[in-house]
Each structure stands twice: as structure tokens, then as C-alpha cells.
Write a protein that holds these residues in place. Structure first.
Motif, PDB file in Angstrom:
ATOM      1  N   ASP A  94      73.952  18.208  98.334  1.00 13.76           N
ATOM      2  CA  ASP A  94      72.524  18.491  98.155  1.00 13.76           C
ATOM      3  C   ASP A  94      72.037  18.148  96.762  1.00 13.76           C
ATOM      4  OD1 ASP A  94      71.933  19.490 100.763  1.00 13.76           O
ATOM      5  OD2 ASP A  94      73.107  21.262 100.264  1.00 13.76           O
TER       6      ASP A  94
ATOM      7  N   ARG B  74      68.174  17.385  97.098  1.00 14.15           N
ATOM      8  CA  ARG B  74      67.730  17.307  98.485  1.00 14.15           C
ATOM      9  C   ARG B  74      66.564  18.275  98.652  1.00 14.15           C
ATOM     10  NH1 ARG B  74      70.495  15.208 102.889  1.00 14.15           N
ATOM     11  NH2 ARG B  74      72.530  15.394 101.838  1.00 14.15           N
ATOM     12  N   ARG B  75      65.426  17.762  99.085  1.00 10.52           N
ATOM     13  CA  ARG B  75      64.212  18.580  99.089  1.00 10.52           C
ATOM     14  C   ARG B  75      64.347  19.787 100.019  1.00 10.52           C
ATOM     15  NH1 ARG B  75      58.940  18.457 101.420  1.00 10.52           N
ATOM     16  NH2 ARG B  75      59.481  16.633 102.697  1.00 10.52           N
ATOM     17  N   ALA B  76      65.025  19.620 101.147  1.00 10.87           N
ATOM     18  CA  ALA B  76      65.195  20.741 102.067  1.00 10.87           C
ATOM     19  C   ALA B  76      65.994  21.869 101.426  1.00 10.87           C
ATOM     20  CB  ALA B  76      65.873  20.276 103.347  1.00 10.87           C
TER      21      ALA B  76
ATOM     22  N   MET C 226      67.648   6.695 102.464  1.00 10.92           N
ATOM     23  CA  MET C 226      67.108   7.990 102.038  1.00 10.92           C
ATOM     24  C   MET C 226      65.740   7.775 101.398  1.00 10.92           C
ATOM     25  SD  MET C 226      69.298   8.726  98.520  1.00 10.92           S
ATOM     26  CE  MET C 226      70.806   9.143  99.370  1.00 10.92           C
ATOM     27  N   SER C 227      64.784   8.612 101.742  1.00 10.02           N
ATOM     28  CA  SER C 227      63.455   8.515 101.128  1.00 10.02           C
ATOM     29  C   SER C 227      63.414   9.419  99.898  1.00 10.02           C
ATOM     30  CB  SER C 227      62.377   8.922 102.124  1.00 10.02           C
ATOM     31  OG  SER C 227      62.546  10.255 102.548  1.00 10.02           O
TER      32      SER C 227
ATOM     33  N   HIS D  75      56.913  14.225  99.731  1.00  9.26           N
ATOM     34  CA  HIS D  75      57.264  13.968 101.123  1.00  9.26           C
ATOM     35  C   HIS D  75      58.696  13.458 101.278  1.00  9.26           C
ATOM     36  CE1 HIS D  75      52.702  13.314 101.550  1.00  9.26           C
ATOM     37  NE2 HIS D  75      53.000  14.481 102.090  1.00  9.26           N
ATOM     38  N   GLY D  76      59.338  13.016 100.221  1.00  9.48           N
ATOM     39  CA  GLY D  76      60.661  12.407 100.316  1.00  9.48           C
ATOM     40  C   GLY D  76      61.737  13.398 100.717  1.00  9.48           C
ATOM     41  N   ASP D  77      62.820  12.857 101.268  1.00  7.23           N
ATOM     42  CA  ASP D  77      63.976  13.703 101.587  1.00  7.23           C
ATOM     43  C   ASP D  77      64.675  14.171 100.317  1.00  7.23           C
ATOM     44  OD1 ASP D  77      63.582  13.290 104.338  1.00  7.23           O
ATOM     45  OD2 ASP D  77      64.785  11.450 104.298  1.00  7.23           O
ATOM     46  N   TRP D  78      64.539  13.388  99.257  1.00  2.24           N
ATOM     47  CA  TRP D  78      65.153  13.699  97.968  1.00  2.24           C
ATOM     48  C   TRP D  78      64.083  13.678  96.881  1.00  2.24           C
ATOM     49  CZ3 TRP D  78      70.437  14.720  97.397  1.00  2.24           C
ATOM     50  CH2 TRP D  78      71.224  14.469  98.521  1.00  2.24           C
TER      51      TRP D  78
END
Length: 330
Positions: free
Chosen positions: A109, A163-165, A1-2, A80-83
């Protein structure tokens, strides 16, 4: 995970290097550390640039002063990370977090873990429920209240990953000087309340150092709680939970915390401001009951006499005058 670590920086020249070093130690090569200089008037901005020049994983961002919430928003917009993980510039991450996350796969999440405070020691979500996946707030069961109020693990912006999304358009309300983090967490959980509880203590809060919010006298805790309480009630209803006991607990916690600041911290609040705050606290029956119990067990019995009288007799003026006199004399 980024992962993107966002560090809001204001007058943080003395502690920022410690915070950044703690994030980089043992971290993966794709870690992103965003240092958001919030218009700091000291050497913080220059230090951000120095740290960014020393490690390609670090980026320095500069903005006009707008408060911690606005600085975190700037970091979110650039991440930019996923988290996303929020780290205060005067705190530190503890060893082991990156290794624990490296082996973790989850549909949650939010990833919640433990912290330790200089003032009170360590606490972690697994003190209250088993480690693992909780699909919604109902699954937290009886752990929900202590996670929200007693420990602050769910209420604070740390110690957790988002979780960034799932964050989507949720941002910190920059108009709030306090509780903007609580409101952010509530609004995030309105999008998704799937949580993974990670066993371990990986965040250290230096809450006894000069400059810590917990050591500052301020008078806006009750107003801030009035903003977050309706949002909390909406979140609980959304999860099929009766909000009434949680609303009462939220109000009681705010009253006790505001009382603690008024009686334990030095500051410039006027007599009239103090009296109004004490009057509002004493008007809450649950707060008066809790304060009477606390004062009966106060080890400083002599110094606590005016407090006991003021609370028992509902005399906010006595409490206001005594706190001002005590501040000037001690």
C-alpha cells in the motif's frame, strides 16, 4: 495504475512550472496533477490556471490559505487516482519513475523510492535493504531506524506513493505547522504497513533554495516531535517492535535539528525564546553528548569556541546571546 500527483502551491510562481513539467514528462495519459493554490498572494493562482488550461491532465484547485497540510487534504479529497504522490511546488520528479511504475504490480500500500537533495546528495531505501515487498515494519529490520531518522524517507510525504484506498479517512493535521507530514505517514502505516521498496532515485528536493523549510529559523521542532512521538510508539507496538530506542532516537533527532536551526539560520526569535530552546536541548543527556562530539570536530574552531563552552557548561544563555550576536554581525 492510475496516479494522482498533488502539489500544494503557495508563493510558488518561480518554481511551479518546473515541478509540473517534471510530473508530466513521460507520464501516462491517465495521470492526474492537482495544483492546490493555498490562497497564495502572488501570481501562483493564475499560474495554476494557466498550467491547467495547457494540459487536460492538470487541474487547478483554489482554497483559502491554511498551510501545506490543509492544501494536501484538499487535493486528497479531489483525487481520483488509485495511487497518490505528493510533490512540493519547489521540488521535481526525476526521469524514469513512470516507466518503473508501469511494469510494477504489488500488494503493498506504499511504494517507497529514493530522492536526492541539493544539500546532501542521493539516498534510497535500497541502500539499506533489498528491493521488493516488505509485509510489515518488522520485515524492514535494521533498515527501519535509518529510513525513519537518518534519511527521512519514511517520515517525509515524499518520495513515495500511497494507495488511495488505504489512506481512507487519514488526513494531514492542519493545526500543525511542521511534522504534519510525519504524523500523516505514521497514521497511514497504522492502517497498513505493507511497503514495496523500489530501486532508483526519482525525486529531487531543492532544499538549499530560498524559501526551503530547512533554511528557515523556527522554534517549534521540539513541540512538534512531542506530538508525533506517541503516535510513532503506538505504530511500533502495533508491529511488535519495542518503541523505546525509536522514541529516544526521535527526541535526539529533534534536538539536533532544532540546535542546527538555532545556530545556522537567521530569524526573529527573541533571546528568551532561544534561551528556552537551548535549555531544553541541553537538558537531554543524549543531545549534549552528541553536540559535544560534533563540536570537537567542528572545522571552524574559533567560531565554535562559544558553542563548546555553552554546551560543556550547560549555559543556554551564552548560546542564545552568541547566536543573536553572530546573526547580526555575519
Amino acid at each position: 495504475m492510475s496516479i494522482s500527483v498533488i502539489i500544494p502551491c503557495y508563493r510558488a510562481a518561480a518554481t511551479l512550472r518546473r515541478a509540473v513539467d517534471s510530473a508530466l514528462t513521460g507520464a501516462p495519459a491517465d495521470l492526474e496533477v492537482l495544483l492546490v493554490d493555498d490562497g497564495s498572494p502572488d501570481d501562483t493562482g493564475a499560474l495554476c490556471d494557466e498550467l491547467a488550461a495547457a494540459d487536460p491532465r492538470v487541474r487547478a484547485l483554489h482554497r483559502a490559505n491554511g498551510g501545506a497540510g490543509a492544501a494536501r487534504n484538499t487535493g486528497l479529497d479531489a483525487a481520483h487516482g488509485d495511487w497518490v504522490l505528493f510533490l512540493d511546488a519547489d521540488d521535481a520528479l526525476l526521469p524514469g519513475l513512470w516507466a518503473a511504475l508501469d511494469a510494477l504490480t504489488t500488494d503493498a500500500d506504499m511504494i517507497l523510492f529514493g530522492l536526492t537533495r541539493e544539500s546532501s546528495g542521493a539516498v534510497k531505501p535500497t541502500d539499506y535493504l533489498p528491493a521488493g515487498f516488505c509485509p510489515d515494519l518488522q520485515a524492514l529490520g535494521s533498515a527501519l531506524s535509518p529510513l525513519l531518522f537518518d534519511t527521512g524517507l519514511l517520515a517525509a510525504p515524499y518520495p513515495k506513493l500511497f494507495r488511495r484506498a488505504a489512506i481512507g479517512a487519514v488526513r494531514f493535521d492542519a493545526r500543525l505547522a511542521i511534522n504534519e507530514d510525519v504524523l500523516f505517514n505514521i497514521q497511514f502505516l497504522q492502517n497498513t504497513s505493507a511497503i514495496y521498496c523500489l530501486d532508483g532515485v526519482y525525486y529531487k528536493q531543492y532544499d538549499t533554495e530560498a524559501g526551503s523549510l530547512s533554511r528557515r529559523l523556527r522554534g517549534d521542532l521540539l513541540d512538534a516531535e512531542r506530538v508525533t512521538r506517541p503516535a510513532l510508539a503506538d505504530l511500533l507496538r502495533q508491529n511488535g517492535i519495542d518503541p523505546a530506542p525509536y522514541e529516544a532516537a526521535s527526541r535526539l533527532r529533534a534536538c539536533l535539528n532544532q540546535y542546527g536551526l538555532l545556530t545556522g539560520c537567521k530569524g526573529t526569535l527573541s533571546y528568551a525564546e532561544r534561551r528556552a530552546l537551548f535549555a531544553e536541548i541541553l537538558a537531554d543527556p543524549a543531545a549534549r553528548k552528541a553536540l559535544r562530539e560534533r563540536l570537537r570536530n567542528d572545522p571552524n574552531r574559533l567560531l565554535a569556541v562559544p558553542y563548546r563552552i555553552g554546551v560543556a557548561c550547560n549555559w543556554p544563555g551564552l548560546l542564545a546571546g552568541y547566536t543573536m550576536a553572530k546573526q547580526n554581525l555575519l
